[in-house]
Motif scaffolding. Sequence first.
Motif, PDB file in Angstrom:
ATOM      1  N   ALA A 151     -45.804  33.373 -24.438  1.00 55.15           N
ATOM      2  CA  ALA A 151     -46.946  32.789 -23.299  1.00 55.15           C
ATOM      3  C   ALA A 151     -48.872  32.410 -24.377  1.00 55.15           C
ATOM      4  O   ALA A 151     -48.996  31.114 -23.955  1.00 55.15           O
ATOM      5  CB  ALA A 151     -47.632  33.930 -22.727  1.00 55.15           C
ATOM      6  N   LEU A 152     -48.535  32.794 -25.191  1.00 56.89           N
ATOM      7  CA  LEU A 152     -49.707  32.516 -26.255  1.00 56.89           C
ATOM      8  C   LEU A 152     -49.740  31.460 -26.778  1.00 56.89           C
ATOM      9  O   LEU A 152     -50.292  30.204 -27.279  1.00 56.89           O
ATOM     10  CB  LEU A 152     -50.025  33.311 -27.975  1.00 56.89           C
ATOM     11  CG  LEU A 152     -50.955  33.472 -28.430  1.00 56.89           C
ATOM     12  CD1 LEU A 152     -52.230  33.889 -27.847  1.00 56.89           C
ATOM     13  CD2 LEU A 152     -51.345  34.736 -29.347  1.00 56.89           C
ATOM     14  N   ASP A 153     -48.219  30.674 -27.022  1.00 57.14           N
ATOM     15  CA  ASP A 153     -48.330  29.428 -27.321  1.00 57.14           C
ATOM     16  C   ASP A 153     -48.449  28.442 -26.775  1.00 57.14           C
ATOM     17  O   ASP A 153     -48.945  26.805 -26.823  1.00 57.14           O
ATOM     18  CB  ASP A 153     -47.133  29.652 -27.862  1.00 57.14           C
ATOM     19  CG  ASP A 153     -46.223  28.138 -28.826  1.00 57.14           C
ATOM     20  OD1 ASP A 153     -46.789  27.925 -29.746  1.00 57.14           O
ATOM     21  OD2 ASP A 153     -45.482  27.512 -28.219  1.00 57.14           O
ATOM     22  N   ALA A 154     -47.932  28.749 -25.165  1.00 59.22           N
ATOM     23  CA  ALA A 154     -48.418  27.205 -24.391  1.00 59.22           C
ATOM     24  C   ALA A 154     -49.859  27.745 -23.759  1.00 59.22           C
ATOM     25  O   ALA A 154     -50.808  26.505 -23.912  1.00 59.22           O
ATOM     26  CB  ALA A 154     -47.440  27.938 -22.794  1.00 59.22           C
ATOM     27  N   LEU A 155     -50.360  28.455 -23.459  1.00 59.07           N
ATOM     28  CA  LEU A 155     -51.808  28.834 -23.602  1.00 59.07           C
ATOM     29  C   LEU A 155     -52.698  28.113 -24.944  1.00 59.07           C
ATOM     30  O   LEU A 155     -53.276  27.584 -24.744  1.00 59.07           O
ATOM     31  CB  LEU A 155     -52.369  30.011 -23.273  1.00 59.07           C
ATOM     32  CG  LEU A 155     -51.805  30.528 -22.204  1.00 59.07           C
ATOM     33  CD1 LEU A 155     -52.057  32.008 -22.524  1.00 59.07           C
ATOM     34  CD2 LEU A 155     -52.181  29.936 -20.676  1.00 59.07           C
ATOM     35  N   GLN A 156     -51.924  28.352 -26.065  1.00 56.23           N
ATOM     36  CA  GLN A 156     -52.759  27.227 -26.972  1.00 56.23           C
ATOM     37  C   GLN A 156     -52.018  26.034 -26.519  1.00 56.23           C
ATOM     38  O   GLN A 156     -53.649  24.778 -27.259  1.00 56.23           O
ATOM     39  CB  GLN A 156     -51.892  27.773 -28.085  1.00 56.23           C
ATOM     40  CG  GLN A 156     -52.655  28.943 -28.948  1.00 56.23           C
ATOM     41  CD  GLN A 156     -51.520  29.857 -30.100  1.00 56.23           C
ATOM     42  OE1 GLN A 156     -50.271  29.163 -30.100  1.00 56.23           O
ATOM     43  NE2 GLN A 156     -52.486  30.653 -31.255  1.00 56.23           N
ATOM     44  N   THR A 157     -50.953  25.376 -26.481  1.00 53.92           N
ATOM     45  CA  THR A 157     -51.242  23.778 -26.452  1.00 53.92           C
ATOM     46  C   THR A 157     -52.163  23.248 -25.253  1.00 53.92           C
ATOM     47  O   THR A 157     -52.833  22.437 -25.355  1.00 53.92           O
ATOM     48  CB  THR A 157     -49.902  23.718 -25.728  1.00 53.92           C
ATOM     49  OG1 THR A 157     -48.776  23.966 -26.942  1.00 53.92           O
ATOM     50  CG2 THR A 157     -49.355  22.068 -25.444  1.00 53.92           C
ATOM     51  N   TYR A 158     -51.978  24.461 -23.656  1.00 47.43           N
ATOM     52  CA  TYR A 158     -53.008  24.188 -22.711  1.00 47.43           C
ATOM     53  C   TYR A 158     -54.297  23.741 -23.088  1.00 47.43           C
ATOM     54  O   TYR A 158     -55.156  23.133 -23.158  1.00 47.43           O
ATOM     55  CB  TYR A 158     -53.216  24.984 -21.417  1.00 47.43           C
ATOM     56  CG  TYR A 158     -54.203  25.438 -20.573  1.00 47.43           C
ATOM     57  CD1 TYR A 158     -53.818  24.376 -19.505  1.00 47.43           C
ATOM     58  CD2 TYR A 158     -55.207  25.679 -21.528  1.00 47.43           C
ATOM     59  CE1 TYR A 158     -55.061  24.993 -18.688  1.00 47.43           C
ATOM     60  CE2 TYR A 158     -56.659  26.132 -19.866  1.00 47.43           C
ATOM     61  CZ  TYR A 158     -56.194  25.370 -18.975  1.00 47.43           C
ATOM     62  OH  TYR A 158     -56.682  25.773 -18.268  1.00 47.43           O
ATOM     63  N   GLY A 159     -54.934  25.003 -24.046  1.00 43.20           N
ATOM     64  CA  GLY A 159     -56.626  24.949 -24.624  1.00 43.20           C
ATOM     65  C   GLY A 159     -57.031  24.032 -25.367  1.00 43.20           C
ATOM     66  O   GLY A 159     -57.836  23.163 -25.193  1.00 43.20           O
ATOM     67  N   ASN A 160     -55.578  23.226 -26.324  1.00 41.63           N
ATOM     68  CA  ASN A 160     -56.084  22.207 -26.780  1.00 41.63           C
ATOM     69  C   ASN A 160     -56.281  20.958 -26.711  1.00 41.63           C
ATOM     70  O   ASN A 160     -56.577  19.763 -26.441  1.00 41.63           O
ATOM     71  CB  ASN A 160     -55.082  22.068 -28.045  1.00 41.63           C
ATOM     72  CG  ASN A 160     -55.256  22.389 -29.166  1.00 41.63           C
ATOM     73  OD1 ASN A 160     -55.994  22.716 -29.971  1.00 41.63           O
ATOM     74  ND2 ASN A 160     -53.831  23.415 -29.955  1.00 41.63           N
ATOM     75  N   SER A 173     -45.093  28.567 -19.865  1.00 42.37           N
ATOM     76  CA  SER A 173     -45.895  29.238 -20.578  1.00 42.37           C
ATOM     77  C   SER A 173     -45.066  31.363 -19.844  1.00 42.37           C
ATOM     78  O   SER A 173     -45.049  32.052 -20.811  1.00 42.37           O
ATOM     79  CB  SER A 173     -47.622  29.976 -19.372  1.00 42.37           C
ATOM     80  OG  SER A 173     -47.404  30.431 -18.507  1.00 42.37           O
ATOM     81  N   GLY A 174     -44.556  30.875 -18.869  1.00 38.25           N
ATOM     82  CA  GLY A 174     -43.305  32.072 -18.649  1.00 38.25           C
ATOM     83  C   GLY A 174     -44.659  33.553 -17.433  1.00 38.25           C
ATOM     84  O   GLY A 174     -44.037  34.667 -17.057  1.00 38.25           O
ATOM     85  N   LEU A 175     -45.805  32.835 -17.228  1.00 39.38           N
ATOM     86  CA  LEU A 175     -46.999  33.586 -16.838  1.00 39.38           C
ATOM     87  C   LEU A 175     -46.473  33.149 -15.318  1.00 39.38           C
ATOM     88  O   LEU A 175     -46.607  31.894 -15.059  1.00 39.38           O
ATOM     89  CB  LEU A 175     -48.284  33.326 -17.201  1.00 39.38           C
ATOM     90  CG  LEU A 175     -48.085  33.615 -18.260  1.00 39.38           C
ATOM     91  CD1 LEU A 175     -49.769  33.086 -19.267  1.00 39.38           C
ATOM     92  CD2 LEU A 175     -48.123  34.873 -19.346  1.00 39.38           C
ATOM     93  N   PRO A 176     -47.122  34.613 -14.172  1.00 41.50           N
ATOM     94  CA  PRO A 176     -46.598  34.067 -12.675  1.00 41.50           C
ATOM     95  C   PRO A 176     -47.884  33.621 -12.012  1.00 41.50           C
ATOM     96  O   PRO A 176     -48.040  33.205 -11.162  1.00 41.50           O
ATOM     97  CB  PRO A 176     -46.534  35.412 -11.975  1.00 41.50           C
ATOM     98  CG  PRO A 176     -47.051  36.737 -13.567  1.00 41.50           C
ATOM     99  CD  PRO A 176     -46.951  35.468 -15.027  1.00 41.50           C
ATOM    100  N   GLN A 177     -49.026  34.298 -12.846  1.00 43.70           N
ATOM    101  CA  GLN A 177     -50.156  33.465 -12.064  1.00 43.70           C
ATOM    102  C   GLN A 177     -50.617  32.836 -12.684  1.00 43.70           C
ATOM    103  O   GLN A 177     -51.816  32.960 -13.845  1.00 43.70           O
ATOM    104  CB  GLN A 177     -51.061  34.828 -11.306  1.00 43.70           C
ATOM    105  CG  GLN A 177     -50.823  35.335 -10.554  1.00 43.70           C
ATOM    106  CD  GLN A 177     -50.908  36.839 -10.146  1.00 43.70           C
ATOM    107  OE1 GLN A 177     -52.017  37.078 -10.036  1.00 43.70           O
ATOM    108  NE2 GLN A 177     -50.326  37.891  -9.454  1.00 43.70           N
ATOM    109  N   THR A 178     -51.539  31.196 -13.137  1.00 43.20           N
ATOM    110  CA  THR A 178     -51.654  30.532 -13.775  1.00 43.20           C
ATOM    111  C   THR A 178     -52.580  29.470 -12.240  1.00 43.20           C
ATOM    112  O   THR A 178     -52.778  28.180 -13.366  1.00 43.20           O
ATOM    113  CB  THR A 178     -51.209  29.816 -14.930  1.00 43.20           C
ATOM    114  OG1 THR A 178     -50.193  28.627 -13.702  1.00 43.20           O
ATOM    115  CG2 THR A 178     -50.190  30.875 -15.535  1.00 43.20           C
ATOM    116  N   LEU A 179     -52.852  29.648 -11.364  1.00 36.78           N
ATOM    117  CA  LEU A 179     -53.410  28.589 -10.447  1.00 36.78           C
ATOM    118  C   LEU A 179     -55.368  28.680 -11.227  1.00 36.78           C
ATOM    119  O   LEU A 179     -55.100  27.496 -11.174  1.00 36.78           O
ATOM    120  CB  LEU A 179     -53.606  29.613  -9.300  1.00 36.78           C
ATOM    121  CG  LEU A 179     -54.015  28.534  -8.304  1.00 36.78           C
ATOM    122  CD1 LEU A 179     -53.344  27.283  -8.296  1.00 36.78           C
ATOM    123  CD2 LEU A 179     -54.314  29.447  -6.601  1.00 36.78           C
ATOM    124  N   ALA A 180     -55.734  30.107 -11.440  1.00 39.92           N
ATOM    125  CA  ALA A 180     -56.894  29.514 -12.182  1.00 39.92           C
ATOM    126  C   ALA A 180     -57.169  28.762 -13.064  1.00 39.92           C
ATOM    127  O   ALA A 180     -57.755  27.480 -13.065  1.00 39.92           O
ATOM    128  CB  ALA A 180     -57.137  30.634 -12.805  1.00 39.92           C
TER     129      ALA A 180
END
Length: 314
Positions: free
Chosen positions: A221-230, A294-301
């Motif tokens: 999840a952290l790796d995916a969120l870093q890509t998202y943030g970049n 990310s494998g996270l169940p809630q990413t709508l926000a």
Amino acid sequence: MGSDVPFDRWMQQRLAQVEEALGQWVAVSHTNASSHAAPAELVRAMRYAVLDGGKRLRPLLVLAAYEAAASALPVDTAVEGQMAALRAACAVELIHAYSLVHDDMPCMDNDVLRRGKPTVHVQFGEAAALLAGDALQALAFELLTPQDGSVAPATQARLCALLARAAGSAGMAGGQAIDLASVGQPLDELALRQMHQQKTGALLLASVVMGAQCGGANAQALDALQTYGNALGLAFQVVDDILDVTADSATLGKTAGKDAQSNKPTYVALMGLERCKSLAQTLLEESLQALNRSGLPQTLALRQLADMVVCRTR
């Protein structure tokens, strides 16, 4: 953010939470360890810089990333990170606000309008603006290190390290230095991207990662969120450059056309308006694809915030 909560309602609730916390913490006496009150006029300038304005994108990203990461955890575990996430959200906004106060000063961008009102140095004078920015930066780290046991020491250390790196010479401050040194100088796309990844992107990325850390995100999840943030950080700057030439000052709440007047390197100047719009959409897709991994169940926000960044009009 639960699937049954509309994004607009989620955002209004989180904005109200952040505004209340900022109003409480940016105060004359803000810590239980303080033996004296801060000068009232200094605090007035600090509050003027922070409250009653701004999109609060960075705090929203912290809280959305926290909730996304925490959605994969047991409820009792996730609750432990709520206070850390709120403090991180406010700390990031304080760093952002201080950077705006200093950037607007005559020795930097020399602007007179911010968030639809006179800039801090215009309202309070240059010395007061400089000190207000300094105090906001210090307060950000004070918020991340409460002494009441509400945030674990290890979490405090991680959050402080993330925010310090994002705000420092290899992040926001370094990007601003490159920006000032590049006035009138042509930059290629790689150099422009590097500048904005530091100046704007670093703090947006830190917002996402700090929230994820508060929510106990795993490595995937952290790796995916870093890509998202970049991707989101760069998209924000591309759209900012577009709006600088397509929107007026009243809509933006700051001086429109300032970059062109100052002969600063921008994406629009380098690529043209239509290619910039296409790039913003590409970066939006990259950010959304990262959330899918990310494998996270809630990413709508987080998805809605990315869409808001690219589709915004101010």
